[in-house]
Each structure stands twice: as C-alpha cells, then as structure tokens.
Design an enzyme around this catalytic site. Structure first.
Site, PDB file in Angstrom:
ATOM      1  N   LYS A   1       1.176  55.886 -51.125  1.00 36.42           N
ATOM      2  CA  LYS A   1      -0.107  55.233 -51.391  1.00 36.42           C
ATOM      3  C   LYS A   1      -0.439  55.265 -52.875  1.00 36.42           C
ATOM      4  O   LYS A   1      -0.918  54.284 -53.448  1.00 36.42           O
ATOM      5  CB  LYS A   1      -1.209  55.902 -50.556  1.00 36.42           C
ATOM      6  CG  LYS A   1      -1.100  55.596 -49.072  1.00 36.42           C
ATOM      7  CD  LYS A   1      -1.934  56.529 -48.205  1.00 36.42           C
ATOM      8  CE  LYS A   1      -1.688  56.251 -46.724  1.00 36.42           C
ATOM      9  NZ  LYS A   1      -2.350  57.211 -45.830  1.00 36.42           N
TER      10      LYS A   1
ATOM     11  N   GLN B   1      -6.327  62.131 -45.727  1.00 34.16           N
ATOM     12  CA  GLN B   1      -5.054  61.973 -45.028  1.00 34.16           C
ATOM     13  C   GLN B   1      -5.042  62.791 -43.731  1.00 34.16           C
ATOM     14  O   GLN B   1      -5.335  63.978 -43.739  1.00 34.16           O
ATOM     15  CB  GLN B   1      -3.900  62.414 -45.935  1.00 34.16           C
ATOM     16  CG  GLN B   1      -2.523  62.251 -45.322  1.00 34.16           C
ATOM     17  CD  GLN B   1      -2.169  60.807 -45.047  1.00 34.16           C
ATOM     18  OE1 GLN B   1      -2.404  59.937 -45.863  1.00 34.16           O
ATOM     19  NE2 GLN B   1      -1.609  60.551 -43.877  1.00 34.16           N
TER      20      GLN B   1
ATOM     21  N   ASP C   1     -10.179  53.804 -44.804  1.00 31.19           N
ATOM     22  CA  ASP C   1      -9.409  53.645 -43.564  1.00 31.19           C
ATOM     23  C   ASP C   1     -10.110  52.781 -42.522  1.00 31.19           C
ATOM     24  O   ASP C   1      -9.499  52.410 -41.519  1.00 31.19           O
ATOM     25  CB  ASP C   1      -9.124  55.022 -42.947  1.00 31.19           C
ATOM     26  CG  ASP C   1      -7.770  55.574 -43.366  1.00 31.19           C
ATOM     27  OD1 ASP C   1      -6.884  54.760 -43.686  1.00 31.19           O
ATOM     28  OD2 ASP C   1      -7.598  56.792 -43.385  1.00 31.19           O
TER      29      ASP C   1
END
Length: 282
Positions: free
Chosen positions: A52, A96, A119
């Site tokens: 990422k 995460q 997200d």
C-alpha cells in the site's frame, strides 16, 4: 475460450489517472495523506502495508506510517485514532486487519471518522451503501465492480451469486450489485446444495478463503467468475478459492490469482484516499 480479467493492467491504468489528479491537488495546495496503522508483527500484514505504501508513493500520496507493538491496549489504539481524526493533514485512515486478539476490531472501525474511512467499513458508510447513497466504499467490492465495467460485463438483470458473507467483501458487494440492478444471492457454509445454487449464476463471486474450493461443477457455462481468494499452498504456490484449471472449461471470464482482484483493492484504496482528500477541501 476464457478471457482472463487483467486486474494488474486495469489497476495500473487507474494509478496513472490518479497520479495526474494528485499532482493537480498539490498544485491547489492540498497534499493527500493516508495514515496507515499497523499493530503487531503479522507477516502478511507487513507485506500488505508495504504494498500500500509503495502504491501511494508511485501516485504521490503522502503516507503517515504508524507501527504499534503487539501488546497495544484498546485504549491506546483508540486514542491514536482520535488523534488522527483530529489531524487536518490526514485525509484517510487505514487500520490494518487482523488486529491482535486483545483488540476489538469493530470498536476500532467505529472509532474512525466516517469522513476519513479509507476502507469504507464504518457502519455509517455501510449504511449509506445499502441505502444506495454511497460515500466511502469497501475497496475490494468496489474494485470488482470497476473490473466488470472495464470488461463491459453487464450486471443489470443478471443473476449474481456471491459465496461468502463477510463484512469486508460479501455483504457490501451484495449491496453494490443490488444498486446496479442485479438479482443477488448470498451463499455461505449453511447454504443447501451450494453447487446447484452457484451453477445458476451469470456472475459468480467466490470469497470463502478456502483454497481451490470451487471447480467447474459450480460454474454455469459462459459465466463470469470473480475469484477473491488468495491462499498459499504447502509448496508455496499462490492460488485462489477457484480451481483455475477446471474453471476455464466453463467460464467466459475469470479473474486469475494472483493478478486479478488483489491489485484492484489497492488501486481503489488510493482512489478513495484522493476522494476523501477532495471532500475535506470542499
């Protein structure tokens, strides 16, 4: 002959477009910033975070990288999220997953400001999605919809079967498909006669986390098959939830593993970061 859906190529095209958009935002005095929080030392999580960060660097998005020890408490993590929520230089926040066992993932997701939800998993954003008023979207389902559009695979009026009902993929993807006028069935471990249900799908999405679970007996002739899974076999080979060698005997379109849905997830994360940055400036 099965057309292999090129997620890598599509993601690269999107990244190229996003790079130009990032440069324009910087010229306007806005530097998009993604905060990435990693708790603990899960090897797979470290790989995902590194990928990422690399993608963000290529596009020109600034990353604020925060690594916390595995014994971090719930209070410490929530305090950090509060600080990031209040930081005007941070436009998107990603924690995460999975988190260490002592931490409540749902509470962490809910603590993130919905306007900084990289997200797209905050209950408020999922609620807007199910009401067909999308704001921030979960990245993997969004990437799947973009791939279908890229390959001009129609969704409206089609029979879509999604195997897997996770909050990360199955449930939000069902909402996106319904919003796109598909007829949707969400199947799972308790579904009776799963093979028969799956084999009626014009578009079959498999997100079970079980290596090569789905073979040609689950697939309708000429169907589009989207394989969300990524699993490592004992010999080190990466495979999906679909048995590719047998799926190609039936499927008209198929996402490979690796190189299918995975790259799109990261591309959508980058796109969402830019969108959140733009909205913060409006």
């Amino acid at each position: 002959m099965t057309v292999m859906i090129d997620g890598r190529g599509t993601a690269e095209k999107i990244r190229s477009q996003l790079k130009g958009k990032t440069e324009k935002l910087k010229q306007q005095g806005l530097e998009p910033c993604l905060a990435v929080v990693l708790v603990g030392d899960d090897p797979a999580s470290h790989v995902y975070v590194r990928n990422k960060k690399r993608a963000a660097e290529k596009i020109g998005i600034k990353t604020k990288d925060i690594t916390l020890p595995a014994n971090t408490t719930q209070a410490e993590l929530l305090q950090l999220i509060d600080e990031l929520n209040g930081d005007v230089t941070v436009h998107a926040i990603l924690v995460q997953m999975p988190l260490p066992a002592q931490l409540d993932e749902n509470a962490v997701i809910e603590r993130i400001d919905p306007k900084k939800d990289a997200d797209g998993l905050h209950p408020e954003n999922l609620g807007h999605l199910f009401m067909d008023q999308p704001k921030a979207l979960p990245c993997t389902p969004r990437g799947i919809m973009v791939l279908l559009e890229e390959y001009q695979i129609p969704v409206a009026g089609k029979n879509v079967v999604i195997i897997g009902r996770s909050n990360l993929v199955g449930r939000p993807l069902a909402a996106l498909m319904i919003n796109a006028d598909a007829t949707v069935t969400v199947a799972h471990s308790k579904t009776k006669d799963l093979q028969r249900v799956a084999s009626q799908a014009d578009i079959l999405v498999v997100a079970t986390g079980r290596a090569e679970m789905v073979d040609e007996t689950y697939i309708k002739e000429g169907a589009t098959v989207i394989d969300v899974g990524i699993n490592r076999l004992a010999n080190g080979k990466l495979v999906g939830d679909v048995k590719q060698a047998s799926a190609v005997t039936k499927a008209a379109y198929l996402t490979p593993v690796p190189g299918g849905v995975g790259p799109m997830t990261i591309a959508m994360l980058m796109q969402q970061t830019l969108e959140l940055a733009e909205k913060s400036n409006s």
